[in-house]
Design an enzyme around this catalytic site. Structure first.
Site, PDB file in Angstrom:
ATOM      1  N   ARG A 175      -1.766  -6.331  -8.572  1.00  0.00           N
ATOM      2  CA  ARG A 175      -0.724  -7.460  -8.261  1.00  0.00           C
ATOM      3  C   ARG A 175      -0.845  -8.436  -9.475  1.00  0.00           C
ATOM      4  NH1 ARG A 175      -3.057  -7.601  -2.269  1.00  0.00           N
ATOM      5  NH2 ARG A 175      -4.645  -7.511  -3.738  1.00  0.00           N
ATOM      6  N   HIS A 201       0.838  -1.295  -0.098  1.00  0.00           N
ATOM      7  CA  HIS A 201       0.029   0.022   0.041  1.00  0.00           C
ATOM      8  C   HIS A 201       0.800   1.377   0.059  1.00  0.00           C
ATOM      9  CE1 HIS A 201      -3.018  -2.654   2.214  1.00  0.00           C
ATOM     10  NE2 HIS A 201      -3.732  -2.418   1.132  1.00  0.00           N
ATOM     11  N   LYS A 248     -15.064  -8.055   3.887  1.00  0.00           N
ATOM     12  CA  LYS A 248     -13.632  -8.554   4.743  1.00  0.00           C
ATOM     13  C   LYS A 248     -13.987  -8.741   6.242  1.00  0.00           C
ATOM     14  CE  LYS A 248     -10.509  -7.301   1.050  1.00  0.00           C
ATOM     15  NZ  LYS A 248      -9.689  -6.493   0.436  1.00  0.00           N
ATOM     16  N   SER A 302      -3.519  -8.487   2.357  1.00  0.00           N
ATOM     17  CA  SER A 302      -4.081  -8.257   3.790  1.00  0.00           C
ATOM     18  C   SER A 302      -4.353  -9.529   4.383  1.00  0.00           C
ATOM     19  CB  SER A 302      -5.016  -7.306   3.918  1.00  0.00           C
ATOM     20  OG  SER A 302      -4.596  -6.066   3.520  1.00  0.00           O
TER      21      SER A 302
HETATM   22  P1  ADP Z   1      -9.842  -3.141  -0.761  1.00  0.00           P
HETATM   23  O1  ADP Z   1     -10.606  -3.596   0.290  1.00  0.00           O
HETATM   24  O2  ADP Z   1     -10.576  -1.946  -1.236  1.00  0.00           O
HETATM   25  O3  ADP Z   1      -9.690  -4.068  -1.974  1.00  0.00           O
HETATM   26  P2  ADP Z   1      -7.295  -3.243  -0.037  1.00  0.00           P
HETATM   27  O4  ADP Z   1      -6.650  -2.584   1.242  1.00  0.00           O
HETATM   28  O5  ADP Z   1      -7.115  -4.472  -0.080  1.00  0.00           O
HETATM   29  O6  ADP Z   1      -8.739  -2.536  -0.075  1.00  0.00           O
HETATM   30  O7  ADP Z   1      -6.250  -2.598  -1.219  1.00  0.00           O
HETATM   31  C1  ADP Z   1      -6.371  -1.229  -1.273  1.00  0.00           C
HETATM   32  C2  ADP Z   1      -5.569  -0.841  -2.881  1.00  0.00           C
HETATM   33  O8  ADP Z   1      -4.519  -1.278  -2.817  1.00  0.00           O
HETATM   34  C3  ADP Z   1      -6.371  -2.105  -3.898  1.00  0.00           C
HETATM   35  O9  ADP Z   1      -6.212  -1.112  -5.132  1.00  0.00           O
HETATM   36  C4  ADP Z   1      -5.372  -2.995  -3.945  1.00  0.00           C
HETATM   37  O10 ADP Z   1      -5.262  -3.736  -5.282  1.00  0.00           O
HETATM   38  C5  ADP Z   1      -3.912  -2.551  -3.473  1.00  0.00           C
HETATM   39  N1  ADP Z   1      -3.000  -3.220  -3.081  1.00  0.00           N
HETATM   40  C6  ADP Z   1      -3.168  -3.798  -1.994  1.00  0.00           C
HETATM   41  N2  ADP Z   1      -1.803  -4.782  -1.718  1.00  0.00           N
HETATM   42  C7  ADP Z   1      -0.898  -4.188  -2.837  1.00  0.00           C
HETATM   43  C8  ADP Z   1       0.252  -4.743  -3.332  1.00  0.00           C
HETATM   44  N3  ADP Z   1       1.016  -5.592  -2.483  1.00  0.00           N
HETATM   45  N4  ADP Z   1       0.683  -4.077  -4.177  1.00  0.00           N
HETATM   46  C9  ADP Z   1       0.107  -3.022  -4.859  1.00  0.00           C
HETATM   47  N5  ADP Z   1      -1.206  -2.856  -4.514  1.00  0.00           N
HETATM   48  C10 ADP Z   1      -1.585  -3.261  -3.690  1.00  0.00           C
END
Ligand code: ADP
Length: 159
Positions: free
Chosen positions: A92, A17, A41, A130
């Site tokens: 990803r 992130h 989630k 996550s």
């Molecule tokens: P959501 O529940 O909205 O998917 P997340 O917290 O899981 O929220 O992810 C927020 C954003 O960060 C999303 O666009 C996700 O694809 C991106 N993201 C999460 N992990 C990574 C990572 N390791 N590398 C790049 N982008 C990521």
């Protein structure tokens, strides 16, 4: 002036992130990181705690154009309230992309033409999710390579 919004549940905030936040800060005049609970989630940290942790990281990274906020409701409504025209998302994998692609169409419809910009992850963050961190944490595995030290500390306190 291009204002962008990076929405997510960030539960917990990971190095993946933070990488997207740093890169987004270079691309746009302002970037609001919007912490929004994802109903699909199971929550780990409270949104307020996530906001504080992310703020601390943004401060450490010295990114003055980045702001962290909490928002309940449609992300496009938040975008409208600050005149943001871009939604930033990280991808990803192709499975991420399928989901993100649909979401971008939906948000474009809902948000009166708001554009989504995708940033591909950097290879070292490819396997960071996550949900995996939650699983590793459950079995007391090492997450120190995946999250900043302050986030690790907050997560270890949960148990
Ligand atoms: P959501 O529940 O909205 O998917 P997340 O917290 O899981 O929220 O992810 C927020 C954003 O960060 C999303 O666009 C996700 O694809 C991106 N993201 C999460 N992990 C990574 C990572 N390791 N590398 C790049 N982008 C990521």
């Amino acid at each position: 002036m291009i204002r962008a919004v990076f929405p997510g549940s960030f539960d917990p905030p990971t190095l993946g992130h933070l990488n997207i936040i740093s890169r987004g800060a270079v691309l746009f005049d302002s970037l609001d990181v919007v912490v929004a609970a994802n109903a699909r989630k199971i929550p780990l940290l409270k949104p307020q705690q996530i906001r504080i942790l992310l703020e601390e990281q943004v401060r450490n990274l010295k990114l003055p154009s980045v702001k962290v906020v909490l928002h309940n409701g449609l992300i496009v409504d938040y975008c409208r309230s600050i005149n943001a025209t871009v939604l930033l998302r990280g991808v990803r994998s192709s499975s991420d992309f399928d989901y993100e692609f649909e979401l971008s169409i939906l948000n474009k419809q809902l948000g009166g033409g708001i554009e989504t910009v995708f940033l591909p992850t950097e290879p070292r963050y490819l396997i960071l999710r996550s949900s995996t961190i939650k699983e590793i944490l459950k079995y007391r595995g090492d997450i120190s390579e995946m999250v900043p030290p302050a986030v690790e500390k907050a997560l270890l306190k949960l148990e």
